[in-house]
Each structure stands twice: as structure tokens, then as C-alpha cells.
Design a protein around this motif. Structure first.
Motif, PDB file in Angstrom:
ATOM      1  N   HIS A  17      -8.595   8.136 -47.538  1.00  0.00           N
ATOM      2  CA  HIS A  17      -7.076   7.537 -47.213  1.00  0.00           C
ATOM      3  C   HIS A  17      -6.390   9.659 -47.185  1.00  0.00           C
ATOM      4  N   THR A  18      -5.404   9.187 -46.481  1.00  0.00           N
ATOM      5  CA  THR A  18      -4.313  10.998 -46.621  1.00  0.00           C
ATOM      6  C   THR A  18      -3.450   9.506 -46.507  1.00  0.00           C
ATOM      7  N   LEU A  19      -2.198  11.021 -47.427  1.00  0.00           N
ATOM      8  CA  LEU A  19      -0.682  10.700 -47.735  1.00  0.00           C
ATOM      9  C   LEU A  19       0.069  11.699 -46.505  1.00  0.00           C
ATOM     10  N   VAL A  20       0.247  10.656 -45.292  1.00  0.00           N
ATOM     11  CA  VAL A  20       0.610  11.352 -43.871  1.00  0.00           C
ATOM     12  C   VAL A  20       2.066  11.436 -44.424  1.00  0.00           C
ATOM     13  N   VAL A  21       2.313  12.234 -43.302  1.00  0.00           N
ATOM     14  CA  VAL A  21       4.963  11.564 -42.518  1.00  0.00           C
ATOM     15  C   VAL A  21       4.101  11.294 -41.440  1.00  0.00           C
ATOM     16  N   MET A  22       5.097  10.052 -40.819  1.00  0.00           N
ATOM     17  CA  MET A  22       4.513   9.671 -39.247  1.00  0.00           C
ATOM     18  C   MET A  22       6.697   9.835 -38.704  1.00  0.00           C
ATOM     19  N   LYS A  23       6.226  10.519 -37.592  1.00  0.00           N
ATOM     20  CA  LYS A  23       7.683  10.406 -37.344  1.00  0.00           C
ATOM     21  C   LYS A  23       7.487  10.195 -35.677  1.00  0.00           C
ATOM     22  N   ARG A  24       8.178   9.006 -35.773  1.00  0.00           N
ATOM     23  CA  ARG A  24       8.410   7.696 -34.860  1.00  0.00           C
ATOM     24  C   ARG A  24       9.447   8.268 -33.746  1.00  0.00           C
ATOM     25  N   PHE A  25       9.154   8.906 -32.524  1.00  0.00           N
ATOM     26  CA  PHE A  25       9.874   9.441 -31.178  1.00  0.00           C
ATOM     27  C   PHE A  25      10.514   8.090 -30.448  1.00  0.00           C
ATOM     28  N   LEU A  26      12.048   8.734 -29.957  1.00  0.00           N
ATOM     29  CA  LEU A  26      12.469   7.441 -29.245  1.00  0.00           C
ATOM     30  C   LEU A  26      11.342   7.308 -28.128  1.00  0.00           C
ATOM     31  N   SER A  27      11.243   6.002 -27.463  1.00  0.00           N
ATOM     32  CA  SER A  27      10.788   5.394 -27.153  1.00  0.00           C
ATOM     33  C   SER A  27      10.532   6.331 -25.617  1.00  0.00           C
ATOM     34  N   LYS A  28       9.271   6.429 -24.923  1.00  0.00           N
ATOM     35  CA  LYS A  28       8.772   7.141 -24.024  1.00  0.00           C
ATOM     36  C   LYS A  28      10.059   6.728 -22.994  1.00  0.00           C
ATOM     37  N   ASP A  29      10.568   5.780 -23.075  1.00  0.00           N
ATOM     38  CA  ASP A  29      11.828   5.582 -21.817  1.00  0.00           C
ATOM     39  C   ASP A  29      12.567   6.809 -21.769  1.00  0.00           C
ATOM     40  N   ASP A  30      13.200   7.175 -22.760  1.00  0.00           N
ATOM     41  CA  ASP A  30      14.075   8.278 -22.323  1.00  0.00           C
ATOM     42  C   ASP A  30      13.207   9.358 -22.933  1.00  0.00           C
ATOM     43  N   GLU A  31      13.918   9.920 -21.964  1.00  0.00           N
ATOM     44  CA  GLU A  31      13.442  11.769 -21.466  1.00  0.00           C
ATOM     45  C   GLU A  31      13.935  12.472 -22.286  1.00  0.00           C
ATOM     46  N   LEU A  32      14.458  12.693 -23.072  1.00  0.00           N
ATOM     47  CA  LEU A  32      14.701  13.691 -24.063  1.00  0.00           C
ATOM     48  C   LEU A  32      13.911  13.394 -25.540  1.00  0.00           C
ATOM     49  N   GLY A  33      13.530  12.098 -26.165  1.00  0.00           N
ATOM     50  CA  GLY A  33      12.635  11.950 -26.933  1.00  0.00           C
ATOM     51  C   GLY A  33      11.453  12.545 -26.259  1.00  0.00           C
ATOM     52  N   GLU A  34      11.011  11.791 -24.533  1.00  0.00           N
ATOM     53  CA  GLU A  34       9.472  12.331 -24.652  1.00  0.00           C
ATOM     54  C   GLU A  34       9.268  13.471 -24.744  1.00  0.00           C
ATOM     55  N   GLU A  35      10.447  14.188 -24.364  1.00  0.00           N
ATOM     56  CA  GLU A  35      10.272  15.969 -24.095  1.00  0.00           C
ATOM     57  C   GLU A  35       9.724  16.471 -25.370  1.00  0.00           C
ATOM     58  N   LEU A  36      10.954  15.741 -26.325  1.00  0.00           N
ATOM     59  CA  LEU A  36      10.695  16.469 -28.178  1.00  0.00           C
ATOM     60  C   LEU A  36       9.597  15.989 -28.331  1.00  0.00           C
ATOM     61  N   PHE A  37       9.041  15.269 -28.126  1.00  0.00           N
ATOM     62  CA  PHE A  37       7.461  14.605 -29.026  1.00  0.00           C
ATOM     63  C   PHE A  37       6.265  15.926 -28.508  1.00  0.00           C
ATOM     64  N   PHE A  38       6.667  16.053 -26.594  1.00  0.00           N
ATOM     65  CA  PHE A  38       4.830  17.025 -26.345  1.00  0.00           C
ATOM     66  C   PHE A  38       5.588  18.282 -26.646  1.00  0.00           C
TER      67      PHE A  38
END
Length: 341
Positions: free
Chosen positions: A66-87
Motif C-alpha cells: 500500500h502507498t499513501l497518495v494524493v489524488m487530484k480528481r479533475f473536472l468532468s471530461k465534459d469540461d474543456e478546461l478541466g480536460e486540458e489541465l489534466f492532460f
């Protein structure tokens, strides 16, 4: 954006992420902003050769890592900015490897979900220490210098030492972007607004994504022209250096009472009239007499003045007046030598 096969080993199943966070329960949520939500959880560490945790559950004899991690859950893929920031952040983190930059554990793109999984720091971020007298007291001058040196090393790598002469401008340097491990090693994180410049491209990028949480860290030339440059990171880093020196946020009310531009404008005025030392964090100045400092807690005079000089140069109004990060690192290392010797 299509994901190449070379990233297969980093893919994490959504089922595993939901299992680790109890379906993104608020109990695991540690923060949120306009673009994503943070979660901290213990995640099964697996790779392409190992079945996922869900598939292994029935095999109780198998040992699980097991590893203690941080998860960043981005805005929905329907959101253009959220998808751009994620990738954007995914591209950066899969292109770099440096001991002062956060490590990517993996990512998930399933359905409408986009999640980045990175290492969890055992210490708090620099942002968490600033503005709290009790917490800042922990950060001796030597520790503060080491933090600045770590960040400078990472920025030099991004600006000058990428493979194939590529260059990354972070574009969002703030004290909240620096995590620290148990040994007080600082690491830069949050690359969703980074700009990735290919070889031979002019050393700037036209960028209209000035999404700073605090306008007080934003390069005034970048704000005016929309052109993001390496010197923009230098300016923002200079603001962080002043925050570390003063033990307060750049938008602390004590500075806003004097200038709506905050810490940098007040510091510039104090540099000019010779009273900059009045702004230094009192926990660094355990005075035993006029202009003398306790060596194991406060700042050596030569160290302090070396730091002050380069910090002031970093926050110069125009890019031509600012040093490169290589010069900044050299001065910080000089300040560190003055301190420890």
C-alpha cells in the motif's frame, strides 16, 4: 487526447481509486478549487504485471503493498478546461524526473473521470507554515535556505536541463506549490498550468491562462503582455523567497494596509529606504544584541544580505532586470555557506 502505450504501466483502475476513497467520500477529501478536488488515501501499489486490488481480493494469501497518495480528481471530461489541465499535467509529469519535483504514481481516465495520483508528502506544504508564528518558528534560517535551494534546483531543471533541449515554464509558482518530505526536502507540484516549449521555439509562450490563486505572485509583465517566460517563474519565486523571509503570505493584511499590491511593493519601498530588515520574520531575529543573531536559529548577517539582494533582483518589474535561476541558485548556495560556516 489519445494515451500512448508507453503510459500503460501508469494506468490505475477507477474501481481501485473508488475503493481507496470509499467512492470519493468527503472523509478523504483534503481540498478543492475551481479545477479539481484533492483526496488523500492509501492505494494499492500495482503495475501492469500485477492484477488490481479488486481482482486480488479473493486471494487473501497474497501480500498487498500500500502507498499513501494524493489524488487530484479533475473536472468532468465534459469540461474543456478541466480536460486540458489534466492532460497538461500528465504530459509534464511523465516527461520529467527530478528529486525536487513531485513523483507521479499513476493516472485514471475512465468514463467522465480524470484522476492524477502522486506521492504524498510526509510533511506539510510551505503554504501551511506561512503566517503562523508557532509553525514558522520550526523553520530555522538554514531550513528556509535549503527549501529555496531545492526549489531553485527544480526550476533550473525545468528551464534548462530537459532532454532534447525542451523547456517547461511552471507558470504557477506559489508557496502552495511546494510540498516537503520528512527530511525537509522541498518538491514542486501542480503543473496543470505549465507550458511545454519544444526545441528551437522562442523563449516565451503566448498564454492567457493567468489563473493564479494570488495575483500577488503574478509577474507584472506576464499580466500585461500575456507572454509567459522563464523570467515569469523567477519573479514568482522571488515573491516566495520574500514570504519565506518575512514568514507571512504576500497578501497578508499587514502589507495590504500599506499597499494594495501587497508584499512585493512594500518590500521594494523598504529596500530603497534601508529598512528591509524591519520586515524579517521575528523568529529569525532572536537578538542577543543590536544586529546580532543566535547562530542555530537566526540568520547570519552575510547570509541574510546575500539572500535579500537576490530576492530583490528576482522581483524586478521587468524581465531584463531579473537573474536567471542559475544565478539565483548560486547566490542561495553562497548564503547557505555563510550560514553554516
Amino acid at each position: 487526447m489519445a494515451l500512448g502505450n508507453n503510459l500503460e504501466h501508469l494506468k490505475i483502475r477507477l474501481d481501485d481509486i473508488k475503493l481507496a476513497t470509499h467512492n470519493f467520500s468527503n472523509a478523504y477529501k483534503t481540498g478543492t478549487n475551481d479545477w479539481y478536488t484533492w483526496y488523500e488515501a492509501e492505494l494499492n501499489h500495482f503495475d501492469k504485471e500485477n492484477p488490481s486490488f479488486v481482482e486480488r481480493k479473493s486471494k487473501s494469501k497474497q501480500s498487498n503493498r500500500h502507498t499513501l497518495v494524493v489524488m487530484k480528481r479533475f473536472l468532468s471530461k465534459d469540461d474543456e478546461l478541466g480536460e486540458e489541465l489534466f492532460f497538461t499535467e500528465l504530459e509534464v509529469l511523465t516527461s520529467i524526473k527530478h528529486h525536487n519535483i513531485v513523483t507521479l504514481i499513476g493516472f485514471c481516465v475512465e468514463g467522465f473521470e480524470m484522476v492524477l495520483v502522486t506521492e504524498k508528502f510526509s510533511n506539510r506544504s510551505l503554504w501551511d507554515y506561512l503566517g503562523n508564528v508557532n509553525d514558522m518558528h520550526i523553520l530555522t534560517w538554514e531550513k528556509r535556505l535549503k527549501i529555496c535551494i531545492d526549489i531553485a534546483q527544480a526550476l533550473i531543471y525545468l528551464h534548462n536541463e530537459m532532454e532534447d533541449k525542451k523547456m517547461i515554464i511552471h507558470g504557477l509558482i506559489e508557496s502552495a506549490r511546494f510540498g516537503m518530505d520528512e527530511n525537509w526536502v522541498a518538491k514542486i507540484e501542480d503543473f496543470e498550468f505549465a507550458v511545454f516549449l519544444p526545441p528551437n521555439q522562442k523563449d516565451e509562450a503566448l498564454c492567457e491562462r493567468a489563473k493564479f490563486k494570488s495575483k500577488y505572485h503574478l509577474d507584472p509583465e506576464y499580466a500585461k503582455t500575456g507572454k509567459l517566460k522563464r523570467e515569469s517563474d523567477v519573479y514568482s519565486f522571488g515573491v516566495v523567497m520574500l514570504e519565506i523571509l518575512c514568514g507571512r503570505y504576500a497578501d497578508d493584511q499587514i502589507y495590504l494596509n500599506k499597499s494594495e499590491e501587497g508584499l512585493v511593493h512594500v518590500a521594494r519601498g523598504n529596500f530603497c529606504n534601508g529598512t528591509i530588515e524591519d520586515m524579517i520574520d521575528p523568529t529569525l531575529k532572536e537578538e542577543t544584541g543590536k544586529m546580532s543573531y543566535i547562530s542555530n536559529r537566526g540568520a547570519n548577517n552575510h547570509s541574510l544580505h546575500t539572500f535579500l539582494k537576490v530576492a530583490n533582483q528576482c522581483v524586478a518589474k521587468t524581465k531584463d532586470q531579473r537573474p536567471t535561476m542559475t544565478v539565483v541558485l548560486s547566490e542561495l548556495e553562497k548564503a547557505f555557506i555563510f550560514q553554516v560556516s
